[in-house]
Structure formats: structure tokens, C-alpha cells
Scaffold this motif. Structure first.
Motif, mmCIF file in Angstrom:
data_model
loop_
_atom_site.group_PDB
_atom_site.id
_atom_site.type_symbol
_atom_site.label_atom_id
_atom_site.label_comp_id
_atom_site.label_asym_id
_atom_site.label_seq_id
_atom_site.Cartn_x
_atom_site.Cartn_y
_atom_site.Cartn_z
ATOM 1 N N TYR A 1 0.813 -1.266 0.143
ATOM 2 C CA TYR A 1 -0.182 0.092 -0.065
ATOM 3 C C TYR A 1 0.805 1.221 -0.168
ATOM 4 O O TYR A 1 2.030 1.344 0.410
ATOM 5 C CB TYR A 1 -0.963 0.086 1.186
ATOM 6 N N SER A 2 0.460 2.332 -0.517
ATOM 7 C CA SER A 2 1.127 3.468 -0.505
ATOM 8 C C SER A 2 0.062 4.738 -0.467
ATOM 9 O O SER A 2 -0.889 4.697 -1.149
ATOM 10 C CB SER A 2 1.818 3.691 -1.837
ATOM 11 N N LEU A 3 0.703 5.860 0.180
ATOM 12 C CA LEU A 3 -0.247 7.052 0.173
ATOM 13 C C LEU A 3 0.128 8.208 -0.877
ATOM 14 O O LEU A 3 -0.400 9.080 -1.137
ATOM 15 C CB LEU A 3 -0.085 7.773 1.312
ATOM 16 N N ASN A 4 0.942 7.481 -1.979
ATOM 17 C CA ASN A 4 1.366 8.240 -3.188
ATOM 18 C C ASN A 4 0.096 8.575 -3.979
ATOM 19 O O ASN A 4 -0.457 7.257 -4.313
ATOM 20 C CB ASN A 4 2.645 7.607 -3.706
ATOM 21 N N PRO A 5 -0.214 9.658 -4.364
ATOM 22 C CA PRO A 5 -1.504 9.831 -5.347
ATOM 23 C C PRO A 5 -1.566 8.992 -6.436
ATOM 24 O O PRO A 5 -2.474 8.697 -7.123
ATOM 25 C CB PRO A 5 -1.521 11.389 -5.686
ATOM 26 N N THR A 6 -0.103 8.890 -6.978
ATOM 27 C CA THR A 6 -0.031 8.075 -8.364
ATOM 28 C C THR A 6 -0.073 6.627 -8.081
ATOM 29 O O THR A 6 -0.044 5.836 -9.157
ATOM 30 C CB THR A 6 1.214 8.428 -9.104
ATOM 31 N N ALA A 7 0.201 6.009 -7.039
ATOM 32 C CA ALA A 7 0.343 4.680 -6.558
ATOM 33 C C ALA A 7 -1.308 3.924 -6.946
ATOM 34 O O ALA A 7 -2.182 4.644 -6.410
ATOM 35 C CB ALA A 7 0.813 4.326 -5.314
ATOM 36 N N LYS A 8 -1.130 2.672 -7.161
ATOM 37 C CA LYS A 8 -2.483 1.925 -7.086
ATOM 38 C C LYS A 8 -2.630 0.981 -6.143
ATOM 39 O O LYS A 8 -1.618 -0.108 -6.057
ATOM 40 C CB LYS A 8 -2.683 1.123 -8.584
ATOM 41 N N ASN A 9 -3.191 0.992 -5.032
ATOM 42 C CA ASN A 9 -3.409 0.252 -4.023
ATOM 43 C C ASN A 9 -4.295 -1.021 -4.255
ATOM 44 O O ASN A 9 -5.085 -0.966 -4.985
ATOM 45 C CB ASN A 9 -4.140 0.835 -2.715
ATOM 46 N N PRO A 10 -4.302 -2.142 -3.597
ATOM 47 C CA PRO A 10 -4.987 -3.198 -3.685
ATOM 48 C C PRO A 10 -6.447 -2.877 -3.638
ATOM 49 O O PRO A 10 -6.751 -1.886 -2.721
ATOM 50 C CB PRO A 10 -4.456 -4.443 -2.505
#
Length: 512
Positions: A336-345
Motif C-alpha cells: 500500500y502507498s499514500l502516493n497519489p499516483t500509486a495503485k493500492n490493492p
């Protein structure tokens, strides 16, 4: 002394002899003695003769009382808790834990279904002030008065402080473990309502089961979300039931672990509340659906500060070992990531339970089902882990991605940075020193391995080590190294220190 005994007796309605004994325990501090009496009204003072008068009212020509010191047995227990390696494995810790369980049961009347009875509410006295008796000079004075009254009411709702219900708002005192020991002792006495000062054993237990004040965020839920958004940190919440001893074990084994504290400080806004704490009411009412079930404690959850979504939950005993919990935190941060560009599960819908045809079941299957139902009926409800619903679909998606990558390699596109890494350059671990760090590697089968590297080594050395010394059955297999969703193949020429890999956990994923 006689005046203190008289005041003690008038407030507590106990006999003068017991009053003198409580005062003697607290060095004639009347306030601490009264607090100790209400926390532990049945404290055992030994087999003193009932006819013996208290020291405060003896004639002046009698001999002075001897000074009572803690026995060698008590001090050995204390040493065992502080230095467990110097004692036989488990001997001192088991005794301390048994004593802690007994004190907890005495304080809360038992934690089981039959003994889970709340103590009667203490009588309170308040004074009504007539109009004109007090007029705030400005709005700030009025706001301070209101806040003071709210804090006093919340304090009453949170219950009387003690060894297993510690309350403190001064996190700075606990930041440095080698700081001012006298200040830490005073703060511990305040957090426990004086209970830690009754004996060296009580002080040791209070420190052992102290909540992690040094990493706790002491402000409101809304401010925690704002802080998480600004600093890109997840919100980690722990709700405790003081009557459940597993919650106390969290404070002893999990939150005091140095690696876990470092991970929490760097990646989370940590909040811990008792289930009766009004400050945690907003979270409990919205997120903690099984709060009335003793089997749902301890409760730990991770919340997305941007959306308020609860993304991972640990609910109920047993608590995981510290090493396993630390690995689970890093596994979460890797996925998981809080980066706006990351795609979380993304969580999938719960699978529907298949209907069992009892007529087709064997006798052994029916016995196993009956046993399982019996065990389940004796347990209360727990909160489900939303992260568990993401793993089935995620593993399928990853399988497709790995298959596509493998197909690209077989079609001739093997000219990748990974292909140019040497597989004949084994790694020799350097001796321990200030320029050497440990890195933990977690493999797909759950196994872990810790290796030492120089902080000046390039990241390429890690790949060379794994290529030259692969696990059994993984010879010549391609793999990826990831830390917090970051692929280390892009950092081959950076040093281990520059890549932020000091004391890191690296996930090893093989390309099938």
C-alpha cells in the motif's frame, strides 16, 4: 502524623492501624496514601499482631521502627525483568506475568464472562456557583474554563488510573530511555495514580506494562487525519480493554520493540485508547463494530487518512510475536502507498459460503464440523480484516503480470539490467562496525534471512549475492527485490545508504 491518620480515617473510614500502614508505605504523603488505599484496599501488610499500636501513636520512649527493605527475592524478580538473559529462561518473566495477571484480576474483578462486572461508579461531589460569582474576563478565559470542565469529566469517564490503566500526556519524558530517571519515575507515578510507588515490584510492573506514550499522537481524530494527509502517513489505531490481559501484553512485547517503534514513527500516526476513553469514541462508534465482544480485543487497525477507509485490521487474540508483527507492517507498507499516483490493492467481495450436504459427509468430517462449531460458539464476534479480501485477486493479477514478463523474456527481450548482473560474485559478510548494516530478506515461502552489508556497497551487491547463492530450487530463476513498492532494480548503482536500505526489510519475489 496523628493528624494525617485522623484525616485518612475520616476520608476512608478504615481503622487507624491500617491508616498508619498506608501512610508509612508512602512516606507520610497523605494524598498518595489515600490514592493507594482506593486502588488496593486489601493490600497485604504481613502478619503484624492486631494488638500492636501504630508507630505514630507509640510512646516516645519506645525503640524506633526498623526500616523495611525489599527482600532479595523481590529484587531478583526485578533483575529478571530488567536483565532476562542473566536468569534462567522464562523463570523471572513467568513470575512477573503471573503477578501482573493476579493484580489485573483484583483491579477489574476478573476478565472472564462470569467476572466481567464493572465496579460501581464512584460518588462525585460538585459545587453549583450562583450567577455573578465568577465572570470570565474575556473569551479565552471562558474557553479555558470550558475545556477544564470537559477534561475533568473525561478523566472521570476514563476511570481511576493504575498500573493497568495508565494515563499520561507528557510524551517527551519517555522519548529518551536514558534520560532523567527521576522525572520518568515521577511521571510514572502520575500516570498510575501513585500505584507504582507502593513497592519496587509495582514500579517494575508499571514500567513493564506502560503504554507507548513516546510514540502516541495525543490529539483528536480529525487532527490525526489532517496530520496524516500532510505528512503522508497512515493512521495506526490500537483500542484496548484493560480487563483483557492480551492488551497488556501488547504494551509489553509489541509497542516497546525498538524495530516496531522505528517503523511506526516513520510511517504511521499512532493512537491508542481504552474502550471507555471518550477521546476514542469517534473511532470506536464508526469503525469498531465488535467493541462489546471480549474476543475482539486487542484491536489494531490501519486507516487511510485521505478517505477514512479502514484498510487493515488485527482483531482478537492471540497477538502475533514482535518479529512477525514487524514483518506484517512492512508487508502492508510494501503493498500500500499514500502516493497519489500509486495503485493500492482493491478488496474483492466476500466469497459466498458453500452449502454443505450433510448426507454426503463422512463420519470424520461430521465430527470435525461439530467440533469447529462448538469452538466457534464459545467465541464472540471479531472484526474482519479488509486487507484479506485483496490478496486472492491480487495474487491472480500478479500471476498474469509475471507470465507476461516471462513471455517477453522468451521472445528475445532479455537485454535487461537484471540480465547483466553477475552471478559469479559471491558475497562475504563484513565484520560488525559503524559502517555496516543488517538487511532482512523475506522470501515468498515466508522464510527470512538476515545478511550484513557495508553501507557503501552498491545495491548491485545484493543482487550479485542472491544470484551467486540462490535458495534450493531457485537456481537461475529471475527475481525482483522490492522495498515499500519500490523496485530496487532502478537503484543498482546507488549505495545501500543512499537507497535507504539501512536496517531495511527487502521482499524477494521470483518471476515464474
Amino acid at each position: 502524623m496523628e493528624e494525617d491518620i485522623a484525616s485518612f480515617v475520616s476520608i476512608t473510614d478504615c481503622d487507624p492501624q491500617k491508616a498508619a500502614q498506608y501512610l508509612r508505605l508512602t512516606d507520610n504523603n497523605l494524598e498518595q496514601a489515600i490514592q493507594l488505599f482506593f486502588d488496593s484496599p486489601n493490600l497485604d501488610f504481613g502478619d503484624a499482631a492486631p494488638s500492636q499500636p501504630p508507630a505514630a501513636v507509640r510512646p516516645s520512649n519506645t525503640a524506633a521502627d526498623p526500616i523495611n527493605l525489599d527482600s532479595d527475592e523481590d529484587m531478583s524478580d526485578f533483575d529478571a525483568a530488567v536483565n532476562p538473559r542473566s536468569h534462567a529462561a522464562g523463570a523471572g518473566v513467568e513470575d512477573d506475568e503471573a503477578m501482573a495477571r493476579r493484580l489485573q484480576e483484583e483491579m477489574y474483578g476478573g476478565a472472564g464472562p462470569e467476572g466481567d462486572v464493572r465496579a460501581p461508579m464512584a460518588r462525585t461531589t460538585e459545587t453549583l456557583v450562583g450567577p455573578g460569582s465568577y465572570l470570565p474576563r474575556d473569551e479565552d478565559d471562558l474557553d479555558a474554563l470550558v475545556q477544564e470542565q470537559i477534561a475533568a469529566r473525561q478523566q472521570r469517564q476514563r476511570g481511576r488510573p493504575g498500573i493497568f490503566n495508565q494515563q499520561s500526556g507528557h510524551a517527551s519524558v519517555w522519548d529518551n530511555e536514558r534520560g532523567d530517571t527521576s522525572a520518568r519515575r515521577r511521571e510514572l507515578a502520575t500516570a498510575t495514580g501513585g500505584a507504582s510507588e507502593s513497592s519496587s515490584k509495582s514500579n517494575m510492573l508499571a514500567e513493564m506494562y506502560r503504554p507507548p506514550f513516546e510514540i502516541m499522537f495525543q490529539q483528536s481524530w480529525d487532527k490525526a487525519r489532517d496530520e496524516g494527509k500532510d505528512r503522508e502517513k497512515w493512521i495506526l489505531v490500537n483500542i484496548q480493554d484493560p480487563t483483557v490481559f492480551d492488551c497488556q501484553l501488547l504494551n509489553r512485547d509489541i509497542w516497546k520493540n525498538a524495530d516496531i517503534k522505528e517503523t511506526v514513527r516513520e510511517n504511521f500516526i499512532f493512537m491508542q485508547y481504552s474502550k471507555n476513553d471518550p477521546r476514542g469514541e469517534q473511532y470506536i462508534n464508526y469503525y469498531f463494530h465488535a467493541r462489546d465482544s471480549p474476543d475482539a480485543y486487542p484491536h489494531i487497525a490501519i486507516v487511510d487518512p485521505r478517505t477514512g477507509e479502514q484498510v487493515k485490521v488485527w482483531s482478537g487474540p492471540p497477538i502475533p510475536p514482535a518479529l512477525e508483527f514487524h514483518a506484517q507492517l512492512h508487508e502492508f507498507l510494501d503493498r500500500y502507498s499514500l502516493n497519489p499516483t500509486a495503485k493500492n490493492p482493491v478488496a474483492n467481495r466476500k466469497p459466498e459460503k458453500k452449502k454443505l450436504d450433510v448426507n454426503r459427509m463422512t463420519e470424520e468430517e461430521m465430527l470435525e464440523m461439530a467440533l469447529q462449531n462448538s469452538l466457534d460458539n464459545n467465541k464472540g464476534p471479531r472484526d474482519d480484516d479488509p486487507d484479506a479480501l485483496t490478496k486472492n485477486t491480487e495474487s491472480g493479477d500478479k500471476g498474469k503480470e509475471k507470465a507476461e514478463e516471462a513471455e517477453e523474456v522468451t521472445n528475445g527481450s532479455a537485454d535487461t539490467p537484471f540480465a547483466h548482473i553477475s552471478s559469479t560474485n559471491p558475497h562475504a559478510e563484513p565484520a560488525q562496525g559503524p559502517t555496516v548494516t543488517r538487511i532482512q530478506f523475506r522470501f515468498p515461502d515466508g522464510k527470512r534471512e538476515v545478511r550484513r552489508f557495508s553501507v557503501a556497497d552498491p545495491v548491485r551487491r545484493i543482487y550479485e549475492w542472491l544470484k551467486a547463492s540462490p535458495p534450493a530450487g531457485r537456481e537461475s530463476a529471475d527475481f525482483e527485490l522490492r522495498v515499500l513498492q519500490s523496485d530496487l532494480i532502478d537503484k543498482l548503482d546507488q549505495t545501500i545508504e543512499e537507497a535507504g536500505l539501512k536496517m531495511a526489510q527487502v521482499m524477494v519475489e521470483y518471476v515464474e
